[in-house]
Design a protein around this motif. Structure first.
Motif, PDB file in Angstrom:
ATOM      1  N   LEU A 188     -47.193 -10.831  17.670  1.00 36.37           N
ATOM      2  CA  LEU A 188     -47.079  -9.640  18.519  1.00 36.37           C
ATOM      3  C   LEU A 188     -46.382  -9.996  19.836  1.00 36.37           C
ATOM      4  CD1 LEU A 188     -47.744  -6.750  19.430  1.00 36.37           C
ATOM      5  CD2 LEU A 188     -50.014  -7.540  20.073  1.00 36.37           C
ATOM      6  N   VAL A 189     -46.863 -11.056  20.473  1.00 33.62           N
ATOM      7  CA  VAL A 189     -46.281 -11.407  21.776  1.00 33.62           C
ATOM      8  C   VAL A 189     -44.815 -11.815  21.622  1.00 33.62           C
ATOM      9  CG1 VAL A 189     -46.454 -12.966  23.754  1.00 33.62           C
ATOM     10  CG2 VAL A 189     -48.514 -11.948  22.785  1.00 33.62           C
ATOM     11  N   SER A 190     -44.499 -12.515  20.550  1.00 38.07           N
ATOM     12  CA  SER A 190     -43.086 -12.871  20.329  1.00 38.07           C
ATOM     13  C   SER A 190     -42.221 -11.617  20.249  1.00 38.07           C
ATOM     14  CB  SER A 190     -42.920 -13.655  19.026  1.00 38.07           C
ATOM     15  OG  SER A 190     -43.707 -14.797  19.052  1.00 38.07           O
ATOM     16  N   ARG A 204     -55.218 -14.860  15.241  1.00 39.39           N
ATOM     17  CA  ARG A 204     -54.456 -15.579  16.280  1.00 39.39           C
ATOM     18  C   ARG A 204     -52.969 -15.689  15.908  1.00 39.39           C
ATOM     19  NH1 ARG A 204     -53.871 -21.412  16.065  1.00 39.39           N
ATOM     20  NH2 ARG A 204     -54.334 -22.112  13.958  1.00 39.39           N
ATOM     21  N   VAL A 238     -44.496  -4.668  15.496  1.00 38.21           N
ATOM     22  CA  VAL A 238     -45.401  -4.561  16.640  1.00 38.21           C
ATOM     23  C   VAL A 238     -46.601  -3.673  16.290  1.00 38.21           C
ATOM     24  CG1 VAL A 238     -45.597  -3.587  18.960  1.00 38.21           C
ATOM     25  CG2 VAL A 238     -43.677  -5.058  18.399  1.00 38.21           C
ATOM     26  N   LYS A 292     -51.510 -12.391  16.840  1.00 36.41           N
ATOM     27  CA  LYS A 292     -51.362 -12.249  18.289  1.00 36.41           C
ATOM     28  C   LYS A 292     -50.075 -12.936  18.740  1.00 36.41           C
ATOM     29  CE  LYS A 292     -56.259 -11.703  19.280  1.00 36.41           C
ATOM     30  NZ  LYS A 292     -57.465 -12.219  19.935  1.00 36.41           N
ATOM     31  N   GLU A 293     -49.837 -14.117  18.197  1.00 38.01           N
ATOM     32  CA  GLU A 293     -48.621 -14.848  18.548  1.00 38.01           C
ATOM     33  C   GLU A 293     -47.377 -14.050  18.112  1.00 38.01           C
ATOM     34  OE1 GLU A 293     -47.828 -17.297  20.405  1.00 38.01           O
ATOM     35  OE2 GLU A 293     -45.721 -17.077  19.779  1.00 38.01           O
ATOM     36  N   SER A 341     -48.917  -5.510  13.844  1.00 31.35           N
ATOM     37  CA  SER A 341     -49.671  -6.580  14.500  1.00 31.35           C
ATOM     38  C   SER A 341     -50.828  -5.994  15.287  1.00 31.35           C
ATOM     39  CB  SER A 341     -48.772  -7.368  15.461  1.00 31.35           C
ATOM     40  OG  SER A 341     -47.653  -7.893  14.796  1.00 31.35           O
ATOM     41  N   ALA A 342     -50.548  -4.950  16.043  1.00 30.21           N
ATOM     42  CA  ALA A 342     -51.604  -4.345  16.861  1.00 30.21           C
ATOM     43  C   ALA A 342     -52.707  -3.782  15.966  1.00 30.21           C
ATOM     44  CB  ALA A 342     -51.014  -3.246  17.749  1.00 30.21           C
ATOM     45  N   ARG A 392     -38.484  -7.672  22.642  1.00 33.00           N
ATOM     46  CA  ARG A 392     -38.238  -6.272  22.991  1.00 33.00           C
ATOM     47  C   ARG A 392     -37.967  -6.156  24.483  1.00 33.00           C
ATOM     48  NH1 ARG A 392     -42.901  -2.077  21.373  1.00 33.00           N
ATOM     49  NH2 ARG A 392     -43.636  -2.367  23.472  1.00 33.00           N
ATOM     50  N   ASN A 393     -38.768  -6.917  25.247  1.00 33.63           N
ATOM     51  CA  ASN A 393     -38.644  -6.881  26.693  1.00 33.63           C
ATOM     52  C   ASN A 393     -37.291  -7.421  27.139  1.00 33.63           C
ATOM     53  OD1 ASN A 393     -39.592  -7.742  29.609  1.00 33.63           O
ATOM     54  ND2 ASN A 393     -41.072  -6.305  28.758  1.00 33.63           N
ATOM     55  N   LEU A 442     -42.947  -8.688  21.535  1.00 34.34           N
ATOM     56  CA  LEU A 442     -42.913  -8.034  22.849  1.00 34.34           C
ATOM     57  C   LEU A 442     -41.903  -8.744  23.754  1.00 34.34           C
ATOM     58  CD1 LEU A 442     -46.709  -7.337  23.585  1.00 34.34           C
ATOM     59  CD2 LEU A 442     -44.967  -5.727  22.783  1.00 34.34           C
ATOM     60  N   GLU A 443     -41.879 -10.070  23.674  1.00 37.87           N
ATOM     61  CA  GLU A 443     -40.910 -10.834  24.480  1.00 37.87           C
ATOM     62  C   GLU A 443     -39.485 -10.422  24.142  1.00 37.87           C
ATOM     63  OE1 GLU A 443     -41.847 -15.296  25.474  1.00 37.87           O
ATOM     64  OE2 GLU A 443     -42.559 -14.837  23.463  1.00 37.87           O
TER      65      GLU A 443
END
Lengths: 409, 372
Positions: free
Chosen positions: B361-363, B355, B302, B358-359, B305-306, B368-369, B365-366
């Motif tokens: 990163l969001v994966s 891009r 994470v 970004k994908e 990626s950021a 982790r969430n 975050l999903e």
């Protein structure tokens, strides 16, 4: 490189935690709107408790009744305090900006009269700077003070201030007024403290576009103040105001509201373009990544600032980017959430809209946040001039007497 | 809270800046760019090796300095500022880091000392054509220790000694080390947007290949390698972005239009303020990446990626708006603006376009969430 407390910081944090555990409120009063005005009684009670224990005005000198503590202690206390359902803080502007100005410029009697009640939360202060004719250009203030005709040495104030936070419940304020229209604008200003209960002061709430009324117009009609209420010399009001505003950056907190995690939570439950969760839409994911990266950038910029404070250094200019990034993001993020909701996005009923209508209220509040405490444009000027060292704007009113300045309407 | 580089690391940064000011002025970069027969600066490479930078994060047992990754981060930032025309990223952030992560003892002993000394240059060969190379599109194959396939583009592929190649063996993707000076390897130079960095098409015909890491672990290992490289590249990008902002600022302060410096116009001031904001966001994210990398924190994917996303955005913005601030002169070959514009494209594209990050990163975050 680490995120750990130094041993002194760890000791202080532990002491704060122990105290908060025993003393912090366990639930938030129903009437509290989180902005401070909702439940003044609860806010005052909490402030008094902190003052008695030495956790109010931590960084103020002991001579003022503060603790003579370090900025990092203050930061530690705020971070720990925020873990509890504490009341809103209507004292921030007063203790962060107004009373320090009084303590810097008033006589001994005034200082000893006002410091303690302000720290305890018994008396609340507001800042009367902005006017209908001058928001970004505060030095264009038209509200005037003239010496009373009776030769008493008192001053008579007439005019109007605007966007005064908390004026409806404040006890005192500091006001910048024009005492000499015959000199250029910065040179003809003078600062006074005033009693908000003085005859001739009328406070009218402003009905904001967002529906709320957190700010006020304050009208002055022949308001009489004593010359002893003057802060600094006649004509030195601008210099005095710089001391006030210097404290603004430390006093204005970070924006709260809808962030990337609320957006992500909402996206998960909302149907997207192909019938699956909106969180699977690529456009949504790209934006979510951008907001996460911005939010993390700000979080770690703050960590860099904390590090400087922790080492006893002056924070670098990275601390100047916070509001401009968060206010713009609040608007864009909330609007994207509305677009994600599609037709349903127009519904502003907290019982029906996701996140209790948080995205709708953010969309409506964000325009104000982009203006308050320095507009986006003024903040960019500040970064360009103070951080990057670019020249100031050409000021056509610089050497013109205030009365001869072009003013428009 | 101690979210900053140490005094020693800051000293290294100052020294690195001085060294590169003396040894890598843009005139050196131009020698590479202006000569179509040259794609890097071997002399600079030798002097950088002599500084010990190539082995900064390589343990002393393998011929390095045994410093941490934070030291590598400050060096990376300085190399980014000067658009250094050397295969530092390919060799140090990718080859050395990958071997440290997944290499056998024999691979470490054989390769790391040569990397540290500057004798061995590395490259990463994953892409096979336009678009994203995935498990489904991957064509290069290894059969009985012999690699066959085409990789294009490969940054530093024309000058490297060792390639890390992504290829399939028995239908499963893996990473392989290939000696580019050995048999079965054909190289062809490529014309790219950034001629200050070498690039080639590599054609493998039964080239001997040895596995790096476990069989079938290629994509997971590649992600790990790229996370680590992304943090270091983010420092290069941030260094470049800061330099582009400085160039824009310096020019705006000396250029007059309509009777005053263009730095006095809000259109320019606000543009530069926007650059500053993006650069600070990039720097702050890069710092977090540095912390994660240096402590091998589970947050690396994470954080990396950021760092990568913020730095790519900042360098692109600063490099393009630097040209805009310069006006016509900025569009000439003679002025250095295009060096940063070109390098910003090189750095953003060759380690996975933003891009993709970004994908990714969001994966994360999903996940982790969901885990939380």
């Amino acid at each position: 490189m680490d995120f750990n407390d130094s041993s002194e910081e760890a000791t202080y944090r532990q002491q704060v935690r122990t105290w908060l555990d025993a003393n912090a409120p366990k639930s938030r009063a129903a009437a509290d709107d989180g902005e401070g005005a909702g439940d003044l009684t609860a806010a005052r009670a909490w402030q008094a408790k902190k003052a008695a224990a030495g956790y109010a005005c931590i960084t103020w000198p002991q001579a003022w009744g503060g603790q003579g503590g370090t900025p990092i202690q203050s930061v530690i206390f705020s971070a720990e305090e925020a873990r509890y359902p504490i009341p809103g803080n209507p004292f921030q502007i007063g203790l962060g900006m107004c009373v320090p100005t009084v303590m810097n410029f008033a006589d001994e009697a005034t200082k000893s009269r006002f410091a303690a009640p302000a720290i305890r939360g018994d008396e609340i202060w507001c800042q009367l700077f902005s006017e209908p004719s001058g928001g970004s250009d505060v030095a264009a203030a038209r509200t005037k003070a003239e010496l009373a005709a009776d030769g008493s040495g008192d001053w008579i104030i007439n005019g109007q201030k605007v966007w005064t936070t908390g004026a409806q419940f404040c006890d005192y304020g500091i006001v910048i007024v024009r005492t000499d229209p015959n000199v250029p604008k910065h040179k003809g200003l003078t600062m006074f403290w005033i009693d908000m209960k003085s005859p001739g002061i009328e406070v009218r709430p402003i009905h904001q576009m967002s529906g709320g009324s957190g700010f006020n117009e304050v009208f002055f009609t022949d308001v009489r103040v004593k010359d002893s209420q003057r802060l600094g010399a006649v004509g030195d009001g601008w210099k005095v105001s710089l001391v006030t505003l210097m404290n603004e950056r430390l006093a204005v907190g970070g924006a709260t509201g809808m962030g990337w995690s609320q957006f992500m939570e909402a996206a998960r439950d909302i149907p997207g373009m192909e019938g699956q969760s909106a969180l699977k839409d690529h456009a949504v994911r790209e934006k979510l990544a951008d907001w996460y990266v911005q939010a993390e950038g700000l979080r770690h910029a703050r960590n860099r600032t904390m590090t400087a404070l922790s080492k006893g250094q002056t924070p670098g200019p990275e601390s100047s980017i916070g509001k401009i990034v968060s206010a713009v993001q609040m608007q864009d993020l909330a609007n994207s959430a509305l677009e994600m909701l599609d037709q349903y996005g127009i519904i502003n009923d907290p019982d029906l809209a996701p996140q209790d209508g948080g995205f709708q209220s953010s969309v409506m509040f964000a325009p104000g946040l982009r203006i308050a405490g320095g507009t986006d444009e003024i903040l960019k000027n500040i970064i360009a001039e103070r951080v990057l060292g670019l020249p100031g704007d050409i000021r056509v009113d610089k050497d013109v007497a205030f009365k001869d300045m072009p003013t428009g309407r | 809270m101690n979210f900053d580089f140490s005094d020693d690391q800051k000293f290294l940064k100052t020294e690195a800046r001085k060294f590169l000011a003396a040894n890598c002025p843009t005139s050196r970069v131009r020698k590479v760019i202006d000569d179509p027969t040259v794609s890097w600066d071997p002399e600079l490479w030798a002097s950088v090796a002599a500084q010990g930078w190539l082995g900064a994060a390589i343990p002393e047992a393998y011929g390095g300095l045994g410093l941490g990754h934070l030291e590598l981060c400050v060096i990376a930032e300085e190399l980014g500022r000067v658009v250094a025309p050397i295969p530092f990223a390919s060799t140090v952030y990718i080859l050395a880091e990958a071997i440290l992560l997944a290499g056998t003892e024999a691979q470490k002993t054989a390769l790391l000392p040569e990397i540290a000394s500057g004798a061995r240059i590395g490259c990463l060969a994953t892409s096979e054509g336009p678009g994203v190379t995935t498990d489904a599109t991957l064509k290069a194959t290894v059969v009985a220790g012999k690699l066959t396939g085409v990789k294009i583009p490969v940054t530093d592929g024309g000058i490297a000694h060792t390639a890390i190649v992504l290829a399939k063996e028995g239908g499963r993707a893996g990473l392989y080390l290939v000696d580019l000076t050995g048999p079965g390897v054909a190289r062809e130079g490529l014309e790219t947007l950034d001629p200050s960095r070498d690039a080639a098409r590599l054609t493998f015909s039964n080239a001997p290949a040895t596995p790096l890491g476990g069989a079938g672990e290629g994509l997971a290992l590649l992600e790990q390698v790229m996370d680590r490289a992304a943090v270091l590249l983010a420092f290069e990008q941030t260094g470049g972005a800061d330099r582009a902002l400085e160039m824009a600022k310096d020019y705006a302060l000396e250029r007059y239009a309509f009777g005053r410096t263009i730095a006095s116009y809000q259109a320019i001031k606000h543009k530069l303020a926007d650059m500053y904001v993006k650069n600070e966001l990039a720097r702050s994210n890069a710092y977090y990446g540095a912390w994660a990398l240096n402590t091998s924190a589970p947050e690396i994917p994470v954080a990396a990626s950021a760092a990568r996303i913020a730095a790519s955005e900042a360098y692109w913005f600063a490099s393009k708006e630097n040209i805009q601030t310069h006006g016509g002169i900025g569009f000439t070959w003679a002025v250095d603006c295009h060096l940063h514009y070109r390098r910003s494209r090189q750095l953003s594209l060759t380690a996975g376009a933003p891009r993709l990050w970004k994908e990714r990163l969001v994966s994360h975050l999903e996940r982790r969430n969901t885990a939380a």
